[in-house]
Design a protein around this motif. Sequence first.
Motif, mmCIF file in Angstrom:
data_model
loop_
_atom_site.group_PDB
_atom_site.id
_atom_site.type_symbol
_atom_site.label_atom_id
_atom_site.label_comp_id
_atom_site.label_asym_id
_atom_site.label_seq_id
_atom_site.Cartn_x
_atom_site.Cartn_y
_atom_site.Cartn_z
ATOM 1 N N HIS A 31 108.952 84.356 29.350
ATOM 2 C CA HIS A 31 107.727 84.675 28.623
ATOM 3 C C HIS A 31 107.438 83.597 27.585
ATOM 4 O O HIS A 31 108.332 82.851 27.170
ATOM 5 C CB HIS A 31 107.836 86.038 27.926
ATOM 6 C CG HIS A 31 108.668 86.010 26.683
ATOM 7 N ND1 HIS A 31 110.040 86.031 26.695
ATOM 8 C CD2 HIS A 31 108.302 85.916 25.376
ATOM 9 C CE1 HIS A 31 110.495 85.990 25.450
ATOM 10 N NE2 HIS A 31 109.475 85.912 24.634
ATOM 11 N N ILE B 139 106.786 90.342 34.021
ATOM 12 C CA ILE B 139 107.167 91.707 33.648
ATOM 13 C C ILE B 139 108.557 91.975 34.218
ATOM 14 O O ILE B 139 108.748 92.008 35.435
ATOM 15 C CB ILE B 139 106.151 92.727 34.169
ATOM 16 C CG1 ILE B 139 104.813 92.517 33.453
ATOM 17 C CG2 ILE B 139 106.653 94.152 33.959
ATOM 18 C CD1 ILE B 139 103.718 93.445 33.881
ATOM 19 N N ARG C 4 109.769 98.110 33.354
ATOM 20 C CA ARG C 4 108.746 99.118 33.013
ATOM 21 C C ARG C 4 109.445 100.470 32.996
ATOM 22 O O ARG C 4 110.176 100.817 33.920
ATOM 23 C CB ARG C 4 107.567 99.087 34.001
ATOM 24 C CG ARG C 4 107.945 99.311 35.437
ATOM 25 C CD ARG C 4 106.848 98.888 36.401
ATOM 26 N NE ARG C 4 105.637 99.670 36.294
ATOM 27 C CZ ARG C 4 105.443 100.827 36.920
ATOM 28 N NH1 ARG C 4 106.394 101.361 37.680
ATOM 29 N NH2 ARG C 4 104.307 101.467 36.795
ATOM 30 N N LEU D 119 105.954 98.409 28.947
ATOM 31 C CA LEU D 119 106.114 97.239 29.806
ATOM 32 C C LEU D 119 106.890 96.188 29.020
ATOM 33 O O LEU D 119 106.645 96.002 27.827
ATOM 34 C CB LEU D 119 104.754 96.662 30.218
ATOM 35 C CG LEU D 119 103.883 97.509 31.151
ATOM 36 C CD1 LEU D 119 102.542 96.802 31.376
ATOM 37 C CD2 LEU D 119 104.567 97.763 32.485
ATOM 38 N N ILE E 159 107.746 92.210 28.874
ATOM 39 C CA ILE E 159 107.433 90.858 29.341
ATOM 40 C C ILE E 159 108.490 89.930 28.764
ATOM 41 O O ILE E 159 108.536 89.722 27.548
ATOM 42 C CB ILE E 159 106.031 90.401 28.906
ATOM 43 C CG1 ILE E 159 104.967 91.334 29.494
ATOM 44 C CG2 ILE E 159 105.765 88.977 29.333
ATOM 45 C CD1 ILE E 159 103.559 90.940 29.141
ATOM 46 N N TYR F 232 100.632 97.499 36.606
ATOM 47 C CA TYR F 232 101.597 96.406 36.685
ATOM 48 C C TYR F 232 102.926 96.867 37.288
ATOM 49 O O TYR F 232 103.366 98.003 37.067
ATOM 50 C CB TYR F 232 101.865 95.827 35.297
ATOM 51 C CG TYR F 232 100.680 95.093 34.717
ATOM 52 C CD1 TYR F 232 100.401 93.788 35.083
ATOM 53 C CD2 TYR F 232 99.838 95.727 33.801
ATOM 54 C CE1 TYR F 232 99.311 93.111 34.550
ATOM 55 C CE2 TYR F 232 98.747 95.056 33.262
ATOM 56 C CZ TYR F 232 98.493 93.756 33.643
ATOM 57 O OH TYR F 232 97.407 93.098 33.126
#
Length: 237
Positions: free
Chosen positions: A85, A168, A171, A188, A190, A205
């Motif tokens: 990320h 991602i 989750r 979520l 990231i 997502y």
Amino acid sequence: MTNLSRQQIFNLIFFTLLVPVGVYYYRHTQYPYYDTLLPVIFGVISVLCAVVLFFVYSRRGLDRKKEAAVTQKIQTLINAGHELHVNREDVLTTQDVDVLNKYIRQTLLLVTVVCGVLGLAFLIFSEGIGRMLGAALLVAIYPLRNHMKKDIIRVINEGKKQIIRGIITDRHTTTTGTRDSRTTNHWLTIGEIKLLVARSTYDYYLVGDAAEFHTVEYPKGTTFILKDEKLNGAGLQ
């Protein structure tokens, strides 16, 4: 049906297949002279439902295998020291300010209506402490609105936002509150940053998708999502 586990779907398949069996049994034992097509129609509908559920069950198994492969790839990248990320600062755009202003207008309207209706209800239909509470609610509308506006003005005047862009990696949901009033929170992740998102965003997502989220701190200590975007063709799917 998207939230059902494979075991729950299997149980539904088992139940829907038991229905035509039960219909057949009672048709030939308990009501042998019941001569209509209704039991047959009911049985056919049940079988069709079982077929659809079986398709969902099989698809869910494929999705789990796919997600397991993506999760393994993510872990391999992390172990190799790859950053999944990017978290950078940027300036608020006109569109971002419009989103914030629209949100605060809707929130202020909701607060005004709720406090106003409750305050008037207590004043009209209550006595003593009830009326005092009603008056307090009506008086509190103005300072509450001002406080909420000051917080959003702070964000706009600072003119900064965070752009979080990456893969991602997880989750999940968490539950807060008591048995009678539970709230499900959708998260979520990231890279290593966790974001609390709406249910619709959570469903959109999957692990391995590449995404970009624009956020500000509003209220203080809370992440407010201005916008999000799935980066098609850039994920690990």
